[in-house]
Design a protein around this motif. Structure first.
Motif, PDB file in Angstrom:
ATOM      1  N   SER A  58      36.362 -21.041  93.366  1.00 22.71           N
ATOM      2  CA  SER A  58      35.679 -21.409  92.237  1.00 22.71           C
ATOM      3  C   SER A  58      34.583 -20.768  91.333  1.00 22.71           C
ATOM      4  N   LEU A  59      34.887 -20.311  90.418  1.00 25.68           N
ATOM      5  CA  LEU A  59      33.864 -19.475  89.200  1.00 25.68           C
ATOM      6  C   LEU A  59      33.668 -20.366  88.262  1.00 25.68           C
ATOM      7  N   SER A  60      32.364 -20.114  87.624  1.00 30.10           N
ATOM      8  CA  SER A  60      32.065 -21.069  86.374  1.00 30.10           C
ATOM      9  C   SER A  60      33.002 -20.423  85.050  1.00 30.10           C
ATOM     10  N   HIS A  61      33.518 -21.219  84.252  1.00 28.73           N
ATOM     11  CA  HIS A  61      34.067 -20.934  83.267  1.00 28.73           C
ATOM     12  C   HIS A  61      33.083 -20.589  82.089  1.00 28.73           C
ATOM     13  N   SER A  62      33.245 -19.190  81.917  1.00 29.90           N
ATOM     14  CA  SER A  62      31.863 -18.628  80.983  1.00 29.90           C
ATOM     15  C   SER A  62      32.682 -17.551  80.314  1.00 29.90           C
ATOM     16  N   THR A  63      32.160 -17.127  78.969  1.00 38.15           N
ATOM     17  CA  THR A  63      32.326 -16.155  78.145  1.00 38.15           C
ATOM     18  C   THR A  63      31.810 -14.970  78.855  1.00 38.15           C
ATOM     19  N   ASN A  64      31.164 -15.020  79.712  1.00 39.23           N
ATOM     20  CA  ASN A  64      30.391 -13.643  80.082  1.00 39.23           C
ATOM     21  C   ASN A  64      31.232 -12.957  81.328  1.00 39.23           C
ATOM     22  N   HIS A  65      31.365 -11.968  81.292  1.00 41.66           N
ATOM     23  CA  HIS A  65      32.389 -11.289  82.305  1.00 41.66           C
ATOM     24  C   HIS A  65      31.534 -11.417  83.659  1.00 41.66           C
ATOM     25  N   TYR A  66      30.183 -11.450  83.647  1.00 44.28           N
ATOM     26  CA  TYR A  66      29.458 -11.443  84.785  1.00 44.28           C
ATOM     27  C   TYR A  66      29.302 -12.946  85.411  1.00 44.28           C
ATOM     28  N   GLU A  67      30.417 -13.563  85.723  1.00 41.25           N
ATOM     29  CA  GLU A  67      30.494 -15.009  85.981  1.00 41.25           C
ATOM     30  C   GLU A  67      29.479 -15.028  87.340  1.00 41.25           C
ATOM     31  N   LYS A  68      29.210 -16.231  87.672  1.00 45.20           N
ATOM     32  CA  LYS A  68      28.265 -16.467  88.603  1.00 45.20           C
ATOM     33  C   LYS A  68      29.304 -17.582  89.512  1.00 45.20           C
ATOM     34  N   SER A  69      29.032 -17.539  91.098  1.00 46.61           N
ATOM     35  CA  SER A  69      29.898 -18.191  91.826  1.00 46.61           C
ATOM     36  C   SER A  69      29.202 -19.578  91.750  1.00 46.61           C
ATOM     37  N   SER A  70      30.227 -20.765  91.859  1.00 44.61           N
ATOM     38  CA  SER A  70      29.701 -22.051  92.160  1.00 44.61           C
ATOM     39  C   SER A  70      28.941 -22.283  93.203  1.00 44.61           C
ATOM     40  N   GLY A  71      28.828 -21.211  94.332  1.00 45.03           N
ATOM     41  CA  GLY A  71      27.875 -21.523  95.477  1.00 45.03           C
ATOM     42  C   GLY A  71      28.301 -20.496  96.442  1.00 45.03           C
ATOM     43  N   VAL A  72      27.428 -20.036  97.351  1.00 47.18           N
ATOM     44  CA  VAL A  72      27.543 -19.224  98.254  1.00 47.18           C
ATOM     45  C   VAL A  72      28.419 -19.685  99.248  1.00 47.18           C
ATOM     46  N   PHE A  73      28.501 -21.039  99.496  1.00 52.99           N
ATOM     47  CA  PHE A  73      29.436 -21.590 100.509  1.00 52.99           C
ATOM     48  C   PHE A  73      30.881 -21.527 100.129  1.00 52.99           C
ATOM     49  N   GLU A  74      30.913 -21.681  99.045  1.00 53.22           N
ATOM     50  CA  GLU A  74      32.443 -21.376  98.450  1.00 53.22           C
ATOM     51  C   GLU A  74      32.821 -20.070  98.629  1.00 53.22           C
ATOM     52  N   ILE A  75      32.058 -18.899  98.576  1.00 51.89           N
ATOM     53  CA  ILE A  75      32.519 -17.471  98.900  1.00 51.89           C
ATOM     54  C   ILE A  75      32.688 -17.479 100.428  1.00 51.89           C
ATOM     55  N   ILE A  76      31.552 -17.943 101.238  1.00 51.33           N
ATOM     56  CA  ILE A  76      31.823 -17.650 102.737  1.00 51.33           C
ATOM     57  C   ILE A  76      33.116 -18.453 103.144  1.00 51.33           C
ATOM     58  N   LYS A  77      33.443 -19.588 102.755  1.00 53.77           N
ATOM     59  CA  LYS A  77      34.478 -20.317 103.168  1.00 53.77           C
ATOM     60  C   LYS A  77      35.975 -19.494 102.677  1.00 53.77           C
ATOM     61  N   THR A  78      35.855 -18.963 101.442  1.00 54.65           N
ATOM     62  CA  THR A  78      36.977 -18.331 101.194  1.00 54.65           C
ATOM     63  C   THR A  78      37.225 -16.698 101.850  1.00 54.65           C
ATOM     64  N   ILE A  79      35.901 -16.150 102.265  1.00 55.53           N
ATOM     65  CA  ILE A  79      36.151 -15.064 103.260  1.00 55.53           C
ATOM     66  C   ILE A  79      36.664 -15.337 104.693  1.00 55.53           C
ATOM     67  N   TRP A  80      36.380 -16.485 105.117  1.00 55.54           N
ATOM     68  CA  TRP A  80      36.827 -17.025 106.497  1.00 55.54           C
ATOM     69  C   TRP A  80      38.280 -17.298 106.381  1.00 55.54           C
ATOM     70  N   GLN A  81      38.647 -17.763 105.057  1.00 59.79           N
ATOM     71  CA  GLN A  81      40.461 -18.319 105.211  1.00 59.79           C
ATOM     72  C   GLN A  81      40.866 -16.717 104.930  1.00 59.79           C
ATOM     73  N   LEU A  82      40.474 -15.872 104.061  1.00 57.49           N
ATOM     74  CA  LEU A  82      41.144 -14.542 103.840  1.00 57.49           C
ATOM     75  C   LEU A  82      41.100 -13.920 105.257  1.00 57.49           C
ATOM     76  N   ASN A  83      40.012 -13.690 106.159  1.00 61.29           N
ATOM     77  CA  ASN A  83      40.066 -13.018 107.447  1.00 61.29           C
ATOM     78  C   ASN A  83      41.068 -13.399 108.465  1.00 61.29           C
ATOM     79  N   LYS A  84      41.445 -14.691 108.275  1.00 61.13           N
ATOM     80  CA  LYS A  84      42.301 -15.416 109.260  1.00 61.13           C
ATOM     81  C   LYS A  84      43.671 -14.759 108.977  1.00 61.13           C
ATOM     82  N   VAL A  85      44.113 -14.083 107.918  1.00 62.21           N
ATOM     83  CA  VAL A  85      45.262 -13.377 107.583  1.00 62.21           C
ATOM     84  C   VAL A  85      45.322 -11.972 107.986  1.00 62.21           C
ATOM     85  N   SER A  86      44.437 -11.481 108.125  1.00 62.17           N
ATOM     86  CA  SER A  86      44.273  -9.898 108.592  1.00 62.17           C
ATOM     87  C   SER A  86      45.168  -8.921 107.619  1.00 62.17           C
ATOM     88  N   PHE A  87      44.788  -8.968 106.590  1.00 62.89           N
ATOM     89  CA  PHE A  87      45.599  -8.130 105.662  1.00 62.89           C
ATOM     90  C   PHE A  87      45.611  -6.423 105.839  1.00 62.89           C
TER      91      PHE A  87
END
Length: 322
Positions: A58-87
């Motif tokens: 989830s990222l804010s819908h903005s016209t600015n390229h430098y968009e801010k995340s909706s929250g640090v928790f969301e990023i941490i959760k995404t990292i945890w999900q991605l690391n489960k895959v081991s790319f």
């Protein structure tokens, strides 16, 4: 081989990433392709039929390229999900702060950040990018055949019939896009009224993100990019500003009239067969990838443009014989 493509960008950017994924898949057919994208671009990758798994952030819908995340928790959760895959491989298509954070913490055997790779197609030069150890794959959209059409089979049949009856043989004017908020509304309103006066078959279209309301103009809201692809294919033509809907229309419509502002036509222009790109000769500014600029410039081209000339160009283009 498990591969992750990170594309946390706008609709047009994501749509123009599809040829790279297709090329990669053709070179490595047994690889499992995953994509990390924003929630509002999920449909693009899902409808491409090229991706095995899609993660969203989830990222804010903005016209600015430098968009801010909706929250640090969301990023941490995404990292945890991605690391489960081991790319085995991770490729990042945008070098911004959120992506840098992800590239640092998401585990991948090999990683690569690809700055502006998606724009190499525009100059008609085949670019070779050594993304795999000892291998390379080419990435370009130099013509209509290179576009990836979106699969519209997921749309319900009743909805398809309703959309088809509404737009078949009509002319669509999509007035939305990432930079819509920068357009001068008074001038846009004036242009629409001028077109509707002499082109009775024109339909004005927007997406749910486009906060546009004109009391004297009926606007059809299309709630997904897949539906936009479906109606663009059945319309007699589309008018778009330089935007994500323009790139999708270029792959699906019979005729496309694209209105450009400061962005470079050479880099960002559509590649459909029967098209016209309108850019005022007086507009000297030419934004190219990597250039820092103010998004306020995106409204200048419509504010300063002679609308009579623009209207005449649109009429001439759509009235000519194919």
């Amino acid at each position: 081989m498990k591969v992750l493509f990170i594309r946390l960008d706008h609709i047009g950017d994501c749509f123009l990433t599809l040829p790279a994924i297709k090329e990669f898949k053709s070179k490595f057919p047994h690889s499992k392709i995953s994509v990390l994208c924003k929630k509002n671009t999920y449909d693009i990758f899902q409808s491409s039929q090229l991706v095995d798994e899609i993660f969203t952030l989830s990222l804010s819908h903005s016209t600015n390229h430098y968009e801010k995340s909706s929250g640090v928790f969301e990023i941490i959760k995404t990292i945890w999900q991605l690391n489960k895959v081991s790319f085995d491989r991770i490729y990042n298509f945008r070098d911004h702060i959120v992506e840098r954070f992800l590239m640092y913490f998401v585990r991948g055997r090999y990683q690569s950040s690809i700055k502006h790779l998606m724009y190499h197609y525009d100059i008609h030069i085949m670019k070779r990018n050594r993304l795999m150890l000892g291998h390379a794959f080419d990435y370009r959209v130099s013509g209509e055949s290179d576009y990836i059409k979106l699969y519209t089979g997921t749309i319900e049949e009743n909805t398809k019939e309703s959309l088809k009856r509404k737009v078949e043989g009509k002319l669509l004017f999509h007035i939305g896009g990432s930079y819509m908020k920068k357009l001068p509304m008074k001038r846009l309103h004036e242009l629409i009224l001028m077109l509707k006066k002499d082109m009775e078959d024109i339909i004005i279209v927007k997406s749910p993100f486009d906060n546009l309301v004109f009391d004297d103009i009926d606007i059809v809201e299309i709630d997904s990019i897949v539906k936009w692809a479906y109606i663009a294919e059945r319309a007699r033509g589309c008018i778009c500003f330089d935007s994500g809907p323009m790139h999708v229309a270029a792959a699906h419509t019979q005729r496309l009239f694209a209105i450009f502002g400061p962005t470079s036509v050479a880099y960002f222009g559509p590649k459909s067969k029967d098209q016209k790109v309108f850019k005022s000769k007086d507009y000297k500014e030419d934004f190219i990838p990597g250039m820092r600029f103010s998004f306020d410039r995106f409204g200048k081209h419509l504010q300063e443009q002679d609308l009579d000339i623009l209207k005449r160009e649109i009429e001439l283009f759509f009235n000519k014989q194919p």
